[in-house]
Design an enzyme around this catalytic site. Structure first.
Site, PDB file in Angstrom:
ATOM      1  N   HIS A  27       0.835  -1.210   0.000  1.00 40.34           N
ATOM      2  CA  HIS A  27       0.000   0.000   0.000  1.00 40.34           C
ATOM      3  C   HIS A  27       0.866   1.255   0.000  1.00 40.34           C
ATOM      4  O   HIS A  27       0.610   2.203  -0.736  1.00 40.34           O
ATOM      5  CB  HIS A  27      -0.871   0.053   1.261  1.00 40.34           C
ATOM      6  CG  HIS A  27      -1.942  -0.983   1.357  1.00 40.34           C
ATOM      7  ND1 HIS A  27      -2.166  -1.736   2.485  1.00 40.34           N
ATOM      8  CD2 HIS A  27      -2.886  -1.373   0.461  1.00 40.34           C
ATOM      9  CE1 HIS A  27      -3.192  -2.541   2.289  1.00 40.34           C
ATOM     10  NE2 HIS A  27      -3.647  -2.351   1.069  1.00 40.34           N
TER      11      HIS A  27
ATOM     12  N   LYS B 225     -15.046  -8.411   4.564  1.00 40.70           N
ATOM     13  CA  LYS B 225     -13.823  -8.837   5.263  1.00 40.70           C
ATOM     14  C   LYS B 225     -13.987  -8.706   6.771  1.00 40.70           C
ATOM     15  O   LYS B 225     -14.536  -7.712   7.254  1.00 40.70           O
ATOM     16  CB  LYS B 225     -12.630  -7.982   4.805  1.00 40.70           C
ATOM     17  CG  LYS B 225     -12.277  -8.164   3.334  1.00 40.70           C
ATOM     18  CD  LYS B 225     -11.093  -7.300   2.940  1.00 40.70           C
ATOM     19  CE  LYS B 225     -10.714  -7.518   1.481  1.00 40.70           C
ATOM     20  NZ  LYS B 225      -9.690  -6.568   1.021  1.00 40.70           N
TER      21      LYS B 225
ATOM     22  N   ARG C  93      -1.346  -6.251  -8.047  1.00 42.63           N
ATOM     23  CA  ARG C  93      -0.221  -7.169  -7.840  1.00 42.63           C
ATOM     24  C   ARG C  93      -0.196  -8.298  -8.844  1.00 42.63           C
ATOM     25  O   ARG C  93       0.853  -8.874  -9.113  1.00 42.63           O
ATOM     26  CB  ARG C  93      -0.290  -7.780  -6.425  1.00 42.63           C
ATOM     27  CG  ARG C  93      -0.082  -6.810  -5.298  1.00 42.63           C
ATOM     28  CD  ARG C  93      -0.595  -7.363  -4.000  1.00 42.63           C
ATOM     29  NE  ARG C  93      -2.035  -7.589  -4.079  1.00 42.63           N
ATOM     30  CZ  ARG C  93      -2.815  -7.915  -3.058  1.00 42.63           C
ATOM     31  NH1 ARG C  93      -2.279  -8.104  -1.860  1.00 42.63           N
ATOM     32  NH2 ARG C  93      -4.109  -8.088  -3.222  1.00 42.63           N
TER      33      ARG C  93
ATOM     34  N   SER D  43      -2.867  -7.502   3.293  1.00 42.76           N
ATOM     35  CA  SER D  43      -3.282  -7.281   4.688  1.00 42.76           C
ATOM     36  C   SER D  43      -3.767  -8.582   5.316  1.00 42.76           C
ATOM     37  O   SER D  43      -3.530  -8.829   6.501  1.00 42.76           O
ATOM     38  CB  SER D  43      -4.395  -6.236   4.752  1.00 42.76           C
ATOM     39  OG  SER D  43      -3.944  -4.982   4.330  1.00 42.76           O
TER      40      SER D  43
HETATM   41  O1  PNS Z   1      -8.937  -2.952   0.374  1.00 42.86           O
HETATM   42  P1  PNS Z   1     -10.237  -3.495  -0.159  1.00 42.86           P
HETATM   43  O2  PNS Z   1     -11.028  -4.197   0.931  1.00 42.86           O
HETATM   44  O3  PNS Z   1     -10.055  -4.371  -1.366  1.00 42.86           O
HETATM   45  O4  PNS Z   1     -11.098  -2.202  -0.632  1.00 42.86           O
HETATM   46  C1  PNS Z   1     -12.398  -2.368  -1.205  1.00 42.86           C
HETATM   47  C2  PNS Z   1     -13.113  -1.023  -1.243  1.00 42.86           C
HETATM   48  C3  PNS Z   1     -13.245  -0.461   0.164  1.00 42.86           C
HETATM   49  C4  PNS Z   1     -12.334  -0.059  -2.091  1.00 42.86           C
HETATM   50  C5  PNS Z   1     -14.529  -1.277  -1.846  1.00 42.86           C
HETATM   51  O5  PNS Z   1     -15.198  -2.190  -1.044  1.00 42.86           O
HETATM   52  C6  PNS Z   1     -15.348  -0.004  -1.985  1.00 42.86           C
HETATM   53  O6  PNS Z   1     -15.140   0.746  -2.905  1.00 42.86           O
HETATM   54  N1  PNS Z   1     -16.284   0.247  -1.040  1.00 42.86           N
HETATM   55  C7  PNS Z   1     -17.089   1.467  -1.048  1.00 42.86           C
HETATM   56  C8  PNS Z   1     -18.575   1.188  -1.374  1.00 42.86           C
HETATM   57  C9  PNS Z   1     -18.880   1.432  -2.842  1.00 42.86           C
HETATM   58  O7  PNS Z   1     -18.786   2.536  -3.340  1.00 42.86           O
HETATM   59  N2  PNS Z   1     -19.249   0.336  -3.544  1.00 42.86           N
HETATM   60  C10 PNS Z   1     -19.627   0.394  -4.941  1.00 42.86           C
HETATM   61  C11 PNS Z   1     -18.459   0.483  -5.917  1.00 42.86           C
HETATM   62  S1  PNS Z   1     -17.391  -0.888  -5.887  1.00 42.86           S
END
Ligand code: PNS
Length: 164
Positions: free
Chosen positions: A18, A42, A95, A132
């Protein structure tokens, strides 16, 4: 016009992968928001506020520039946050092909819903195996996470409460 980008994620906790992506993105965009978002898919290790603190500490410790803001978001879509702060770009680290498959639908939905483009950046191959979830597992079983996380996170996981 200054270009604002957002790096969203769970950051539970922030890893060296990150941090690598944050450094690269901060070098490209005028202003970078690192946004901690709860991912209901998660199981969480750290409270959101703790993740924000650790990211702030890690960025300070790494000596990055002052165009990075760290905050969290819990009241709606990611594109709502982007609209509120005037951000036009999301940045995600890639990645492997697995990440491409995971990120592509989200990138398309975020473009459909909010007209926000997603830029994929490649972290150093040195971090390509780091996640993570791997850090959470190694830490829970008493292993040494030092090779995978910023020093402040390694210290925190060894002695919780060390970082506010
Ligand atoms: O690190 P992660 O868990 O892969 O991140 C995922 C994240 C938080 C970026 C994703 O879950 C997200 O965008 N959540 C916000 C809710 C949202 O806008 N959802 C619709 C578009 S994907």
């Amino acid at each position: 016009m200054s270009r604002i980008a957002v790096v969203p994620g769970s950051f539970d906790p922030i890893t060296l992968g990150h941090l690598d992506v944050i450094e690269r993105a901060a070098g490209i965009f005028d202003e970078l928001h690192v946004l901690v978002v709860h991912n209901p898919d998660k199981a969480a290790l750290l409270p959101i506020a703790q993740r924000v603190s650790l990211i702030q500490e890690a960025i300070a410790e790494a000596g990055f520039g002052d165009n990075i803001l760290v905050t969290s978001w819990s009241v709606g879509l990611l594109v709502d946050y982007c609209r509120d702060v005037g951000a036009t770009v999301l940045v995600k680290g890639i990645r492997s092909q697995v990440d491409v498959a995971y990120e592509t639908p989200m990138a398309i939905v975020n473009r459909d819903l909010g007209g926000v483009e997603t830029v994929f950046l490649l972290p150093s191959p040195a971090h390509s195996h780091v996640s993570s979830s791997l850090v959470r597992q190694v830490s829970a079983l008493g292993g040494d996470v030092t090779p995978y996380v910023p020093p402040v996170v390694a210290r925190f996981l060894q002695v919780p409460g060390d970082v506010e």
